[in-house]
Structure formats: C-alpha cells, structure tokens
Design an enzyme around this catalytic site. Structure first.
Site, PDB file in Angstrom:
ATOM      1  N   THR A 121      43.160  99.609-113.480  1.00 23.85           N
ATOM      2  CA  THR A 121      42.673 100.359-112.317  1.00 23.85           C
ATOM      3  C   THR A 121      42.990 101.831-112.532  1.00 23.85           C
ATOM      4  O   THR A 121      44.166 102.206-112.624  1.00 23.85           O
ATOM      5  CB  THR A 121      43.370  99.844-111.039  1.00 23.85           C
ATOM      6  OG1 THR A 121      43.098  98.442-110.927  1.00 23.85           O
ATOM      7  CG2 THR A 121      42.877 100.561-109.803  1.00 23.85           C
ATOM      8  N   GLU A 154      38.990  95.145-112.607  1.00 18.52           N
ATOM      9  CA  GLU A 154      39.300  93.727-112.400  1.00 18.52           C
ATOM     10  C   GLU A 154      39.618  93.484-110.922  1.00 18.52           C
ATOM     11  O   GLU A 154      40.344  94.243-110.307  1.00 18.52           O
ATOM     12  CB  GLU A 154      40.506  93.347-113.285  1.00 18.52           C
ATOM     13  CG  GLU A 154      40.895  91.906-113.199  1.00 18.52           C
ATOM     14  CD  GLU A 154      39.714  90.964-113.410  1.00 18.52           C
ATOM     15  OE1 GLU A 154      39.071  91.039-114.468  1.00 18.52           O
ATOM     16  OE2 GLU A 154      39.420  90.170-112.500  1.00 18.52           O
ATOM     17  N   PHE A 155      39.076  92.387-110.388  1.00 19.81           N
ATOM     18  CA  PHE A 155      39.285  92.092-108.957  1.00 19.81           C
ATOM     19  C   PHE A 155      40.098  90.824-108.727  1.00 19.81           C
ATOM     20  O   PHE A 155      40.147  90.315-107.616  1.00 19.81           O
ATOM     21  CB  PHE A 155      37.927  91.989-108.240  1.00 19.81           C
ATOM     22  CG  PHE A 155      37.173  93.292-108.237  1.00 19.81           C
ATOM     23  CD1 PHE A 155      37.433  94.250-107.274  1.00 19.81           C
ATOM     24  CD2 PHE A 155      36.241  93.567-109.216  1.00 19.81           C
ATOM     25  CE1 PHE A 155      36.761  95.473-107.278  1.00 19.81           C
ATOM     26  CE2 PHE A 155      35.556  94.783-109.229  1.00 19.81           C
ATOM     27  CZ  PHE A 155      35.817  95.737-108.259  1.00 19.81           C
ATOM     28  N   LEU A 156      40.709  90.273-109.791  1.00 19.78           N
ATOM     29  CA  LEU A 156      41.444  89.010-109.607  1.00 19.78           C
ATOM     30  C   LEU A 156      42.623  89.190-108.642  1.00 19.78           C
ATOM     31  O   LEU A 156      43.159  90.291-108.485  1.00 19.78           O
ATOM     32  CB  LEU A 156      41.931  88.471-110.955  1.00 19.78           C
ATOM     33  CG  LEU A 156      42.907  89.299-111.801  1.00 19.78           C
ATOM     34  CD1 LEU A 156      44.318  89.256-111.285  1.00 19.78           C
ATOM     35  CD2 LEU A 156      42.852  88.829-113.232  1.00 19.78           C
ATOM     36  N   GLU A 158      46.441  87.886-107.872  1.00 18.47           N
ATOM     37  CA  GLU A 158      47.559  87.113-108.407  1.00 18.47           C
ATOM     38  C   GLU A 158      47.737  85.867-107.537  1.00 18.47           C
ATOM     39  O   GLU A 158      47.537  85.917-106.329  1.00 18.47           O
ATOM     40  CB  GLU A 158      48.843  87.952-108.402  1.00 18.47           C
ATOM     41  CG  GLU A 158      48.877  88.925-109.552  1.00 18.47           C
ATOM     42  CD  GLU A 158      50.083  89.854-109.524  1.00 18.47           C
ATOM     43  OE1 GLU A 158      51.129  89.470-108.986  1.00 18.47           O
ATOM     44  OE2 GLU A 158      49.962  90.963-110.059  1.00 18.47           O
ATOM     45  N   ASN A 214      40.369  97.831-102.683  1.00 22.99           N
ATOM     46  CA  ASN A 214      41.773  97.667-102.289  1.00 22.99           C
ATOM     47  C   ASN A 214      42.109  98.453-101.028  1.00 22.99           C
ATOM     48  O   ASN A 214      42.883  97.993-100.187  1.00 22.99           O
ATOM     49  CB  ASN A 214      42.698  98.070-103.446  1.00 22.99           C
ATOM     50  CG  ASN A 214      42.829  96.946-104.458  1.00 22.99           C
ATOM     51  OD1 ASN A 214      42.301  95.848-104.238  1.00 22.99           O
ATOM     52  ND2 ASN A 214      43.504  97.185-105.562  1.00 22.99           N
ATOM     53  N   PHE A 255      42.219  88.496 -94.319  1.00 25.10           N
ATOM     54  CA  PHE A 255      42.971  89.762 -94.349  1.00 25.10           C
ATOM     55  C   PHE A 255      43.256  90.355 -92.971  1.00 25.10           C
ATOM     56  O   PHE A 255      43.434  91.562 -92.841  1.00 25.10           O
ATOM     57  CB  PHE A 255      42.281  90.792 -95.266  1.00 25.10           C
ATOM     58  CG  PHE A 255      42.700  90.598 -96.698  1.00 25.10           C
ATOM     59  CD1 PHE A 255      42.133  89.595 -97.466  1.00 25.10           C
ATOM     60  CD2 PHE A 255      43.705  91.365 -97.248  1.00 25.10           C
ATOM     61  CE1 PHE A 255      42.556  89.362 -98.754  1.00 25.10           C
ATOM     62  CE2 PHE A 255      44.137  91.148 -98.539  1.00 25.10           C
ATOM     63  CZ  PHE A 255      43.555  90.138 -99.291  1.00 25.10           C
ATOM     64  N   CYS A 266      49.328  96.311-106.618  1.00 26.30           N
ATOM     65  CA  CYS A 266      48.019  96.953-106.471  1.00 26.30           C
ATOM     66  C   CYS A 266      47.856  97.769-105.184  1.00 26.30           C
ATOM     67  O   CYS A 266      47.716  98.988-105.256  1.00 26.30           O
ATOM     68  CB  CYS A 266      46.920  95.903-106.571  1.00 26.30           C
ATOM     69  SG  CYS A 266      46.824  95.201-108.231  1.00 26.30           S
ATOM     70  N   ARG A 334      56.850  93.323-107.403  1.00 26.28           N
ATOM     71  CA  ARG A 334      56.626  94.762-107.330  1.00 26.28           C
ATOM     72  C   ARG A 334      56.246  95.149-105.892  1.00 26.28           C
ATOM     73  O   ARG A 334      55.336  94.582-105.318  1.00 26.28           O
ATOM     74  CB  ARG A 334      55.535  95.181-108.326  1.00 26.28           C
ATOM     75  CG  ARG A 334      56.025  95.113-109.767  1.00 26.28           C
ATOM     76  CD  ARG A 334      54.943  95.476-110.753  1.00 26.28           C
ATOM     77  NE  ARG A 334      54.006  94.395-110.984  1.00 26.28           N
ATOM     78  CZ  ARG A 334      53.048  94.436-111.925  1.00 26.28           C
ATOM     79  NH1 ARG A 334      52.923  95.496-112.696  1.00 26.28           N
ATOM     80  NH2 ARG A 334      52.230  93.415-112.096  1.00 26.28           N
TER      81      ARG A 334
END
Ligand SMILES: NC(=O)c1ccc[n+]([C@@H]2O[C@H](COP(=O)([O-])OP(=O)(O)OC[C@H]3O[C@@H](n4cnc5c(N)ncnc54)[C@H](O)[C@@H]3O)[C@@H](O)[C@H]2O)c1
Length: 440
Positions: A121, A154-156, A158, A214, A255, A266, A334
C-alpha cells in the site's frame, strides 16, 4: 508464469500461496534470512488460517520456493511483485524506504524485460518513484532494458486472507501499458473465472483506491463508535441502533459494530498516510483527522471503564484480558487496542494476565521485561484471581463462556465487554458488574 514476490509477510506469503496454487511458479523472497530459512524448513512465521497447508503443498510440488537473494528473484521472474512493509513514519507519512530499496536493488541486477508490480500500500506517486529508482540504476550500469511498473493494491483481510485472495471482490490494476495489462490479465485469469473482476485504471487512481477503501471502512467504524458514546450519554442502546441503521441497504450491517476501536497494520497507518498526502497537496482532510482522533479515544475506552469502576484502587488490581490480536483469526498485534489497554494498565501499576488463541507469543515478546504482564494458555487461567475481565478481541472461543466458572475463579465479578458480544441481562443475572460499549 514465473512470479517473484519480494517481502514474505502477510501479503507476500498469502499471494505466493495463492498464485502457486493455481499453477504459477513462485519465488518468495525476503531480506530476513532467518525467516527464509524457516520457510524452507516448512515453518510459517505468521498465523493465517489455511496458509500453512497451502504453502506446504505447493512447496512440495515445487511450485513455490523461498530465497533471500533479490538477484535470484529478479532472474526468476517475468512478473515481480513488491509486497514489503510501508510502516508509518514519524510524521504519519508512509515510510517508502523498503519499497525504494527493493526498486534500486532490481535496477542493480535486471538483465531482461520485467513487469514490476507494486502490491504494497503506497501513496499516490510511488510507482513513478519506483520507475525512476530502477531507471537510475540501469543508467548507471549503462543498460537500456524494457521494464514496466504497475500498481496492484491488495485488499485481503487478515484472518480470511486466503479466501479473499482466491475469491477476490475485485482486482485493481493501475497501468498505462497495454503489455502490462495483458500480462496481469493472464496471471489473474484463474481468479477471474466467475465474472470479470479486473478493474483497470491509471496508476494514480489505483494507488488512491486502496487508501480510499481503508479510509471508508475506518470511517464507518469511527462513526459508529462516536454514536455509541452519544448512546452512553442519552441512555440509548447502540445495539438496537446498529440493527436499526444496518437494515437500510444504503448503510448495511458490515463495519458498523461498536467496539474498542480499529487496529492492525492497515487502517491506522493508511488513514494517517492519506491525511499526510492530503496535507502535502495543500488540503486539510478534516474528516480523516476526526476518524483517527475518535479511534484513538475509543481505544482508551476499556481503560476508562476500569478506572470508573475501581477508582484509586486500579493500581492494586489484576486484570484479565481476553483477545490480544487486533482482530480474531490472526496473531497480528500491530496497533492492536489490547496494546493500548495493557500499556495503560501497566503504567498505572496494575497487573495484567492476557490470553489469546494465537497471539500469546507475540504479546509475551512485546511486553517482555514488564513484570506486571503475563500470558496464560487457558482463558480461565487468565481469569483466575482477576479483579476484572476485559474482552478486547472477539475470538469465537470467547462467545459462550462458562460464567459460573468465571465467577468462582475471579476475585471480583467485573466484566468489560469491549465488543458487545454478551447479553447484558445474562451476565448481570450471574452477579457480574457488566460494562459494554454504548449499552445501558
Ligand atoms: N497485512 C494486511 O492485511 C495487508 C492487506 C493489504 C495490504 N497490505 C500492505 O501490504 C504491504 C505488506 O504488508 P504485510 O502486512 O505483508 O507486511 P509484513 O511486515 O508482514 O511483511 C513485510 C515483509 O517484507 C520484508 N522486507 C522488508 N524489506 C525488505 C526488502 N528490502 N527486501 C525483501 N524483503 C523485505 C520483511 O522482512 C517482512 O517479512 C504493506 O504495504 C501493507 O500496507 C497489508
């Protein structure tokens, strides 16, 4: 196709597993030799459901291998992905040093045409910087080689990364080169079978799309947390409100869960980095600033509830914390809300016993040297003798606890439910003082 992926972290390893699974020949490279050695011996350095099996099987078939040599990765590939970290710098901007050092490294050893794809990103304009860094090295070597740089954020998620990679909602590609687009279309064909998922656009829009996604998700969370704080003050129940608004298809249920704020590698850094990009371009992104401020305040919420309950006695308390990872199904801590809570409790002089199905080791390392912190391998052991239990991360194993067992194990029956997963009347009926987020 022959693919190299630079950076064997959450994104690099999942991409490597997914691309080798469909038959591509993948080389995963990382600068961390210990990590590479472990991977060669079948040790997967992160917890991500399904990753270990997929990587092991593809490694056994010879479709994925591991290396710490960038030159080997460059020689192997016709498509090379950069998937190294872009951590926040001190001023909130994305630290591009890893990305740009990979770019220079590529320029130092490139001998044949290559498509370089930036998957990390990165702020708008980074692909141009990568292009220039490679060109500068080639020029120094007196080489005139054809290469392209494309963006493919990338949009994966975790915790569900393998499923997201194998069945993506969309594959965003930023490129001005037809050749690059064709190559990436071919690479992603196995992921594009059900319906067209490739969204091709210019590089800058592709880079911004990742931050916009995001920022939008973080905004939903912060807005809901903001309303939960209003609910607290006016005597409303945020869970009724959540269902009341989620049923509107323009809003949706995802969300909008109130809680202890977002964490992870992220949202916090990407919201900050986007804010920083806006500032650099002379624009004050007030909404993003507010999203971040609300989140930082919300992360302190469980601590404030404990302080409210125990007052001056908090430093003498032993607090059990269930869930240390920033969300369920990962070991990633994190910017996790649990880190904020544990730090504040330790600073106050309280002691903390944490439990997490996967992040226990990470937590023990993070708080090594703090006498007041320990990790238990069983949730009830963590609660043993505790003055309060705080649920921070809603792993499935915590959803239906044995409250009677908890009641007899704990020194005081106090629960802070940071994710609103338990029914207030059920917990209170069992004699607990129960605090949740935005609920009376
Ligand atoms: N983790 C996520 O859920 C997620 C999702 C989407 C996008 N992203 C983005 O993807 C990027 C990678 O994130 P991550 O979570 O996988 O990071 P990570 O920290 O898990 O992994 C990064 C890896 O890169 C390696 N590395 C650093 N410098 C290197 C170099 N010069 N050469 C080779 N390897 C090097 C590190 O050793 C590490 O193993 C970031 O930009 C992140 O924002 C992450």
């Amino acid at each position: 196709m022959r693919v190299s992926i630079i950076g064997s972290g959450y994104v690099g390893l999942v991409s490597g597993a997914g691309l080798s699974e469909v038959g591509h020949h993948v080389l995963c490279m990382d600068i961390n030799e210990e990590r590479v050695e472990g991977l060669r011996n079948g040790f997967i350095p992160i917890f991500e459901p399904g990753l270990e099996t997929m990587l092991r099987e593809n490694a056994a078939q010879g479709r994925v291998r591991f290396s710490s040599s960038l030159a080997e990765a460059v020689a192997h590939a016709n498509v090379l992905f950069i998937a190294v970290g872009t951590p926040p710098g001190e001023d909130g901007s994305a630290d591009l040093s890893h990305v740009l050092s990979v770019a220079s490294g590529i320029g130092k050893c490139l001998e044949k045409p290559l498509l370089v794809v930036v998957k990390s990103t990165v702020p708008v304009g980074t692909c141009e910087k990568v292009q220039k860094a490679i060109e500068a090295e080639l020029e120094q070597r007196g080489k005139d080689l054809s290469f392209h740089v494309a963006s493919n954020p990338e949009f994966l998620k975790e915790g569900a990364a393998i499923a997201d990679f194998m069945k993506p909602d969309r594959i965003v590609i930023g490129t001005e080169s037809e050749d690059a687009e064709h190559l990436l279309r071919e690479l992603y064909t196995p992921f594009n079978r059900n319906h067209e998922k490739l969204l091709c656009m210019d590089i800058r829009s592709s880079e911004l799309t990742k931050y916009a996604a995001n920022a939008m998700l973080a905004t939903k969370i912060s807005l809901m947390n903001e309303i939960s704080n209003v609910a607290d003050r006016v005597g409303a129940d945020i869970e009724h409100v959540r269902i009341g608004i989620g049923s509107d298809p323009r809003i949706g249920y995802s969300f909008i869960y109130p809680g202890v704020g977002y964490g992870g590698s992220c949202f916090p850094k990407d919201v900050q980095a986007l804010e920083h990009t806006a500032t650099q371009h002379g624009y004050t992104a007030e909404l993003l600033q507010a999203v971040e401020a609300v989140n930082n305040r919300q992360k302190r919420k469980p601590f404030e509830l404990l302080q409210q309950h125990f007052g001056d006695n908090l430093p003498n308390c032993r607090i059990a914390v269930w869930g240390l990872a920033f969300k369920p199904n990962t070991d990633d801590m994190r910017a996790a809300p649990a880190v904020t809570l544990v730090q504040e409790l330790l600073e106050q002089g309280a002691s903390v016993v944490g439990h997490d199905p996967e992040a226990g080791e990470v937590a023990a390392e993070l708080f090594a040297g703090h006498d007041g912190f320990e990790v238990a391998d069983d949730p009830y052991l963590a609660a043993d003798g505790a003055d309060a239990l705080v649920l921070v991360t809603e792993w499935r194993m915590y959803w239906a606890p044995d409250f009677e067992r908890l009641q007899s194990a704990m020194k005081q029956a106090v629960i802070v439910d940071g994710r609103n997963i338990w029914a207030p009347h059920v917990v209170r009926r069992r004699g607990f003082a129960y605090y949740a987020i935005g609920r009376p």
